[in-house]
Design an enzyme around this catalytic site. Structure first.
Site, PDB file in Angstrom:
ATOM      1  N   TYR A   1      42.426  25.500  36.696  1.00  0.00           N
ATOM      2  CA  TYR A   1      42.105  26.913  36.487  1.00  0.00           C
ATOM      3  C   TYR A   1      42.049  27.232  34.995  1.00  0.00           C
ATOM      4  CZ  TYR A   1      42.910  31.960  36.184  1.00  0.00           C
ATOM      5  OH  TYR A   1      42.830  33.284  35.858  1.00  0.00           O
TER       6      TYR A   1
ATOM      7  N   ASP B   1      25.535  37.120  43.755  1.00  0.00           N
ATOM      8  CA  ASP B   1      26.261  35.853  43.684  1.00  0.00           C
ATOM      9  C   ASP B   1      26.086  35.332  42.259  1.00  0.00           C
ATOM     10  OD1 ASP B   1      27.277  33.303  43.814  1.00  0.00           O
ATOM     11  OD2 ASP B   1      26.231  32.737  45.647  1.00  0.00           O
ATOM     12  N   VAL B   2      27.160  35.354  41.463  1.00  0.00           N
ATOM     13  CA  VAL B   2      27.039  34.990  40.055  1.00  0.00           C
ATOM     14  C   VAL B   2      26.724  33.508  39.866  1.00  0.00           C
ATOM     15  CG1 VAL B   2      28.484  36.856  39.196  1.00  0.00           C
ATOM     16  CG2 VAL B   2      29.544  34.666  39.829  1.00  0.00           C
TER      17      VAL B   2
ATOM     18  N   LEU C   1      41.059  43.642  39.903  1.00  0.00           N
ATOM     19  CA  LEU C   1      40.809  44.300  38.615  1.00  0.00           C
ATOM     20  C   LEU C   1      39.554  45.156  38.666  1.00  0.00           C
ATOM     21  CD1 LEU C   1      41.460  44.794  35.650  1.00  0.00           C
ATOM     22  CD2 LEU C   1      40.269  42.660  35.098  1.00  0.00           C
TER      23      LEU C   1
ATOM     24  N   ALA D   1      35.598  35.984  39.194  1.00  0.00           N
ATOM     25  CA  ALA D   1      36.135  34.675  38.820  1.00  0.00           C
ATOM     26  C   ALA D   1      36.813  34.052  40.034  1.00  0.00           C
ATOM     27  CB  ALA D   1      37.148  34.803  37.688  1.00  0.00           C
TER      28      ALA D   1
ATOM     29  N   LYS E   1      38.684  28.319  32.786  1.00  0.00           N
ATOM     30  CA  LYS E   1      38.591  29.590  32.063  1.00  0.00           C
ATOM     31  C   LYS E   1      38.370  29.348  30.573  1.00  0.00           C
ATOM     32  CE  LYS E   1      38.928  33.181  33.623  1.00  0.00           C
ATOM     33  NZ  LYS E   1      37.871  34.076  34.175  1.00  0.00           N
TER      34      LYS E   1
ATOM     35  N   GLY F   1      37.012  43.287  43.383  1.00  0.00           N
ATOM     36  CA  GLY F   1      38.278  42.583  43.284  1.00  0.00           C
ATOM     37  C   GLY F   1      39.407  43.462  42.779  1.00  0.00           C
TER      38      GLY F   1
END
Length: 308
Positions: free
Chosen positions: A138, A50-51, A18, A74, A142, A16
């Site tokens: 969202y 796959d988390v 980051l 995420a 988080k 991703g």
């Protein structure tokens, strides 16, 4: 920690926006062994993971036994989270529970990335111990993920970050670069680009965040692990209108941009969630690249035929 062996880092979500910046930063530290995972956009040097799959997460962490785990995976798109809260929970909450549980069993330190959207934006700047009050799914997901990790007994740190931007694969990867097509279209199209001038953001360059993460890893490597909730943020307040004007200057285009002074997003967003970075600054951790310099480096390859 694996005394006498190479310090091993697992970077979960390496493909991703980051994750790629962290990959590049850690590549300069050959003494560290870095194991990277990706879900869809990996390459031959990444492990497909796959988390959301608890058994796969446990197997990965047990097999690799990292000293530190950086979680950059995420669901970060507020509109997607609002429309699919089950997906948001699976990626932003449940997955952290799987990672934290497996990490606790082998003594790994976990660094998880969170967001300024855990706050409602009414009383900035925010310190890490200020009361959260997320306005959207969202932010709620988080915050729930933070709590799952911090209550897991795993040695851990939550790093809250604001709006991120950096080198992109496509314009839509960041809410900063996603403005570019509308800016370009305003030059050649019939209507001006309407840009939000209500919400104040603090755009933060991913290579700078990668330095923060590397410095936190260095602390853990020498047994001075940073734990709890920490904040890092760029220090230039900007609305999307401000950002769009800066992008137009860098592209040297005569863009027509109109400021919108009331919220227009269907998903509620906070007005100003400025994160105070004092705690990390006191540890001599951090790096900030001025926005104009950083966005110029991001846009230097414009135009990209596949994107515009």
């Amino acid at each position: 920690m694996n005394r006498g062996a190479h310090f091993k880092v697992a970077l979960i979500g390496a493909s991703g926006l980051l994750g790629r910046a962290v990959t590049n930063e850690l590549a300069a530290f050959p003494r560290w062994q870095v194991v990277r995972t990706a879900f869809r956009h990996g390459d031959a040097s990444t492990v497909t993971l796959d988390v959301r799959d608890e058994s796969a997460v446990r197997e990965f962490i047990t097999d690799h036994a990292p000293d530190a785990i950086v979680v950059a995976a995420a669901e970060r798109r507020p509109d997607v989270c609002e429309n699919d809260p089950a997906l948001a929970r699976a990626l932003n909450v449940d997955a952290l529970g799987f990672i934290a549980s497996a990490a606790r069993e082998i003594g790994s330190w976990v660094l998880s990335i969170s967001t300024d959207y855990v706050f409602d934006g009414t009383r900035p700047p925010y310190q890490p111990d200020d009361a959260p009050n997320p306005l959207n799914a969202y932010g709620r997901s988080k915050l729930d993920g933070e709590q799952v990790l911090l209550q897991s007994s795993a040695q851990s740190c939550v790093l809250r970050l604001p709006l991120l931007y950096g080198p992109v694969i496509d314009w839509g990867e960041s809410a900063v670069t996603s403005l570019t097509p509308a800016i370009v279209e305003s030059v050649r199209g019939p209507a001006p680009a309407v840009m939000d001038a209500w919400a104040t953001r603090y755009p933060t360059f991913t290579p700078d965040v990668a330095v923060v993460i590397r410095q936190l890893l260095e602390r853990h490597e020498i047994g001075e692990s940073v734990t709890g909730v920490k904040h890092w943020s760029g220090d230039e307040p900007m609305t999307k209108f401000d950002i769009a004007q800066s992008i137009a200057r860098v592209l040297n285009v005569d863009a027509r941009i109109t400021a919108q002074h009331t919220p227009i997003d269907t998903t509620p967003r906070p007005q100003n969630c400025h994160l105070a970075s004092d705690a990390l600054e006191a540890l001599k951790i951090g790096q900030r690249t001025p926005f104009d310099i950083a966005i110029r480096s991001v846009l230097r390859n414009w135009p990209r035929p596949t994107s515009l």
